[in-house]
Design a protein around this motif. Structure first.
Motif, mmCIF file in Angstrom:
data_model
loop_
_atom_site.group_PDB
_atom_site.id
_atom_site.type_symbol
_atom_site.label_atom_id
_atom_site.label_comp_id
_atom_site.label_asym_id
_atom_site.label_seq_id
_atom_site.Cartn_x
_atom_site.Cartn_y
_atom_site.Cartn_z
ATOM 1 N N LYS A 87 0.838 -1.209 0.000
ATOM 2 C CA LYS A 87 0.000 0.000 0.000
ATOM 3 C C LYS A 87 0.865 1.248 0.000
ATOM 4 O O LYS A 87 0.609 2.208 -0.729
ATOM 5 C CB LYS A 87 -0.934 0.012 1.218
ATOM 6 C CG LYS A 87 -2.098 -0.933 1.106
ATOM 7 C CD LYS A 87 -2.953 -0.889 2.368
ATOM 8 C CE LYS A 87 -3.997 -1.978 2.350
ATOM 9 N NZ LYS A 87 -4.762 -2.041 3.596
ATOM 10 N N LEU A 88 1.901 1.239 0.845
ATOM 11 C CA LEU A 88 2.808 2.387 0.900
ATOM 12 C C LEU A 88 3.583 2.530 -0.405
ATOM 13 O O LEU A 88 3.776 3.644 -0.905
ATOM 14 C CB LEU A 88 3.770 2.240 2.079
ATOM 15 C CG LEU A 88 3.137 2.270 3.467
ATOM 16 C CD1 LEU A 88 4.153 1.854 4.521
ATOM 17 C CD2 LEU A 88 2.549 3.630 3.771
ATOM 18 N N ALA A 89 4.026 1.417 -0.972
ATOM 19 C CA ALA A 89 4.799 1.451 -2.217
ATOM 20 C C ALA A 89 3.976 2.021 -3.369
ATOM 21 O O ALA A 89 4.520 2.646 -4.280
ATOM 22 C CB ALA A 89 5.283 0.047 -2.562
ATOM 23 N N SER A 90 2.664 1.823 -3.313
ATOM 24 C CA SER A 90 1.773 2.268 -4.389
ATOM 25 C C SER A 90 1.548 3.775 -4.411
ATOM 26 O O SER A 90 0.972 4.299 -5.367
ATOM 27 C CB SER A 90 0.413 1.569 -4.262
ATOM 28 O OG SER A 90 0.574 0.183 -4.374
ATOM 29 N N ARG A 91 1.987 4.473 -3.396
ATOM 30 C CA ARG A 91 1.772 5.917 -3.297
ATOM 31 C C ARG A 91 2.909 6.657 -4.013
ATOM 32 O O ARG A 91 3.767 7.254 -3.386
ATOM 33 C CB ARG A 91 1.661 6.333 -1.834
ATOM 34 C CG ARG A 91 0.467 5.692 -1.129
ATOM 35 C CD ARG A 91 0.348 6.175 0.294
ATOM 36 N NE ARG A 91 0.106 7.600 0.369
ATOM 37 C CZ ARG A 91 -1.090 8.186 0.336
ATOM 38 N NH1 ARG A 91 -2.172 7.446 0.214
ATOM 39 N NH2 ARG A 91 -1.196 9.495 0.416
ATOM 40 N N VAL A 92 2.884 6.578 -5.333
ATOM 41 C CA VAL A 92 3.927 7.185 -6.166
ATOM 42 C C VAL A 92 3.296 8.082 -7.227
ATOM 43 O O VAL A 92 2.102 7.973 -7.507
ATOM 44 C CB VAL A 92 4.780 6.102 -6.875
ATOM 45 C CG1 VAL A 92 5.541 5.261 -5.879
ATOM 46 C CG2 VAL A 92 3.930 5.241 -7.791
ATOM 47 N N PRO A 93 4.096 8.961 -7.834
ATOM 48 C CA PRO A 93 3.589 9.713 -8.974
ATOM 49 C C PRO A 93 3.103 8.748 -10.058
ATOM 50 O O PRO A 93 3.779 7.762 -10.371
ATOM 51 C CB PRO A 93 4.806 10.519 -9.441
ATOM 52 C CG PRO A 93 5.670 10.637 -8.225
ATOM 53 C CD PRO A 93 5.472 9.343 -7.475
ATOM 54 N N SER A 104 7.395 5.522 -13.112
ATOM 55 C CA SER A 104 6.475 5.278 -11.998
ATOM 56 C C SER A 104 6.756 3.914 -11.371
ATOM 57 O O SER A 104 6.754 3.771 -10.143
ATOM 58 C CB SER A 104 5.024 5.368 -12.487
ATOM 59 O OG SER A 104 4.117 5.211 -11.419
ATOM 60 N N ALA A 105 7.039 2.908 -12.198
ATOM 61 C CA ALA A 105 7.379 1.574 -11.664
ATOM 62 C C ALA A 105 8.681 1.638 -10.873
ATOM 63 O O ALA A 105 8.813 0.987 -9.832
ATOM 64 C CB ALA A 105 7.481 0.554 -12.803
ATOM 65 N N GLY A 106 9.646 2.432 -11.351
ATOM 66 C CA GLY A 106 10.887 2.600 -10.598
ATOM 67 C C GLY A 106 10.639 3.256 -9.252
ATOM 68 O O GLY A 106 11.246 2.878 -8.238
ATOM 69 N N ALA A 107 9.723 4.229 -9.240
ATOM 70 C CA ALA A 107 9.377 4.889 -7.981
ATOM 71 C C ALA A 107 8.724 3.897 -7.016
ATOM 72 O O ALA A 107 8.961 3.944 -5.805
ATOM 73 C CB ALA A 107 8.452 6.076 -8.245
ATOM 74 N N VAL A 108 7.932 2.980 -7.542
ATOM 75 C CA VAL A 108 7.317 1.942 -6.706
ATOM 76 C C VAL A 108 8.400 1.087 -6.056
ATOM 77 O O VAL A 108 8.328 0.769 -4.865
ATOM 78 C CB VAL A 108 6.346 1.065 -7.534
ATOM 79 C CG1 VAL A 108 5.955 -0.190 -6.771
ATOM 80 C CG2 VAL A 108 5.105 1.849 -7.912
ATOM 81 N N CYS A 109 9.428 0.729 -6.832
ATOM 82 C CA CYS A 109 10.527 -0.080 -6.278
ATOM 83 C C CYS A 109 11.178 0.639 -5.102
ATOM 84 O O CYS A 109 11.387 0.040 -4.046
ATOM 85 C CB CYS A 109 11.564 -0.374 -7.355
ATOM 86 S SG CYS A 109 11.018 -1.531 -8.635
ATOM 87 N N LEU A 110 11.506 1.916 -5.285
ATOM 88 C CA LEU A 110 12.159 2.656 -4.204
ATOM 89 C C LEU A 110 11.222 2.815 -3.009
ATOM 90 O O LEU A 110 11.640 2.654 -1.860
ATOM 91 C CB LEU A 110 12.642 4.025 -4.694
ATOM 92 C CG LEU A 110 13.405 4.847 -3.659
ATOM 93 C CD1 LEU A 110 14.627 4.091 -3.126
ATOM 94 C CD2 LEU A 110 13.825 6.188 -4.247
ATOM 95 N N ASN A 111 9.951 3.106 -3.258
ATOM 96 C CA ASN A 111 9.000 3.216 -2.149
ATOM 97 C C ASN A 111 8.891 1.898 -1.380
ATOM 98 O O ASN A 111 8.757 1.896 -0.152
ATOM 99 C CB ASN A 111 7.611 3.621 -2.659
ATOM 100 C CG ASN A 111 7.329 5.083 -2.451
ATOM 101 O OD1 ASN A 111 8.221 5.880 -2.226
ATOM 102 N ND2 ASN A 111 6.058 5.446 -2.550
ATOM 103 N N LEU A 112 8.954 0.783 -2.105
ATOM 104 C CA LEU A 112 8.855 -0.511 -1.432
ATOM 105 C C LEU A 112 10.081 -0.759 -0.558
ATOM 106 O O LEU A 112 9.956 -1.269 0.565
ATOM 107 C CB LEU A 112 8.664 -1.631 -2.456
ATOM 108 C CG LEU A 112 8.460 -3.042 -1.899
ATOM 109 C CD1 LEU A 112 7.368 -3.104 -0.845
ATOM 110 C CD2 LEU A 112 8.152 -4.006 -3.050
ATOM 111 N N LEU A 113 11.260 -0.380 -1.040
ATOM 112 C CA LEU A 113 12.457 -0.477 -0.201
ATOM 113 C C LEU A 113 12.263 0.310 1.090
ATOM 114 O O LEU A 113 12.539 -0.175 2.186
ATOM 115 C CB LEU A 113 13.679 0.083 -0.929
ATOM 116 C CG LEU A 113 14.269 -0.676 -2.097
ATOM 117 C CD1 LEU A 113 15.424 0.121 -2.691
ATOM 118 C CD2 LEU A 113 14.733 -2.053 -1.693
ATOM 119 N N MET A 114 11.798 1.548 0.941
ATOM 120 C CA MET A 114 11.640 2.414 2.110
ATOM 121 C C MET A 114 10.523 1.932 3.021
ATOM 122 O O MET A 114 10.644 2.017 4.245
ATOM 123 C CB MET A 114 11.426 3.857 1.657
ATOM 124 C CG MET A 114 12.666 4.436 0.987
ATOM 125 S SD MET A 114 12.619 6.216 0.684
ATOM 126 C CE MET A 114 11.328 6.340 -0.538
#
Length: 194
Positions: free
Chosen positions: A37-43, A118-128
């Protein structure tokens, strides 16, 4: 009780742990769902959701790793023993592995490149998100992320691409720092000083 950390302090010290240096415990299903859910909160220009997740857990990770090893050996029968061992553990190094799959496609308004980013941003959000819940994480791609022959085994559909495999678990060693670029080497200033 987990220690809270300011976001700026976290970003100043964020570090990945190699997947082979992770162990149990891994996140529960509820924790993984929270991370996603958190990872999905990306541009996401146009609200296309041009990505999805595949979560690998339990014994299925070993089965898929064994099949990946067979594929690697078929391509390179002379693979050295140490690399065969690497192939056997592709998805078993960490307790949970999440594939972030890009569904980027031509669109009348939204550039495909923005969808990929946007998919790359999801990857980084998932790490965080994994780090925020107290776990270690690592973003890997590896050969099978780019070999479409492995896609049916991994659950990736035709037309999709793997943005990354996020390995999540508990660090078995403390993180170490690595050299970072000097700003003078990577920044171009345009305009007057403020």
């Amino acid at each position: 009780m987990k220690t809270e950390i300011k976001l700026v302090d976290y970003l100043a010290s964020r570090r990945s742990i190699p997947a082979f240096q992770m162990g149990l415990p891994g996140p529960s299903k509820a924790e993984v769902e929270e991370m996603l859910k958190l990872a999905s909160r990306v541009p996401d220009h146009g609200k296309l959701t041009p990505w999805r997740f595949i979560v690998y857990r339990g014994e299925e990770r070993a089965r898929i790793s064994a099949e990946l090893k067979k594929m690697a050996l078929a391509a390179r029968p002379d693979l050295p023993e140490d690399l065969i061992k690497v192939e056997e553990t592709r998805l078993t190094r960490a307790p949970v592995v999440v594939a972030v799959v890009s569904k980027a496609a031509p669109h009348f308004k939204i550039p495909e490149w923005e969808q990929v980013m946007s998919a790359g941003a999801v990857c980084l959000n998932l790490l965080m998100a994994a780090n925020a819940l107290g776990y270690s994480s690592n973003w890997l791609t590896e050969w099978f992320a780019f070999d479409e022959r492995a896609y049916p085994l991994l659950g990736v559909e035709p037309g999709e691409r793997v943005a990354g495999f996020i390995h999540i678990g508990t660090a078995t060693v403390p993180p170490t720092e690595r050299p970072r670029p000097e700003l003078a080497d990577i920044v171009t200033w345009v305009g007057d000083e403020t």
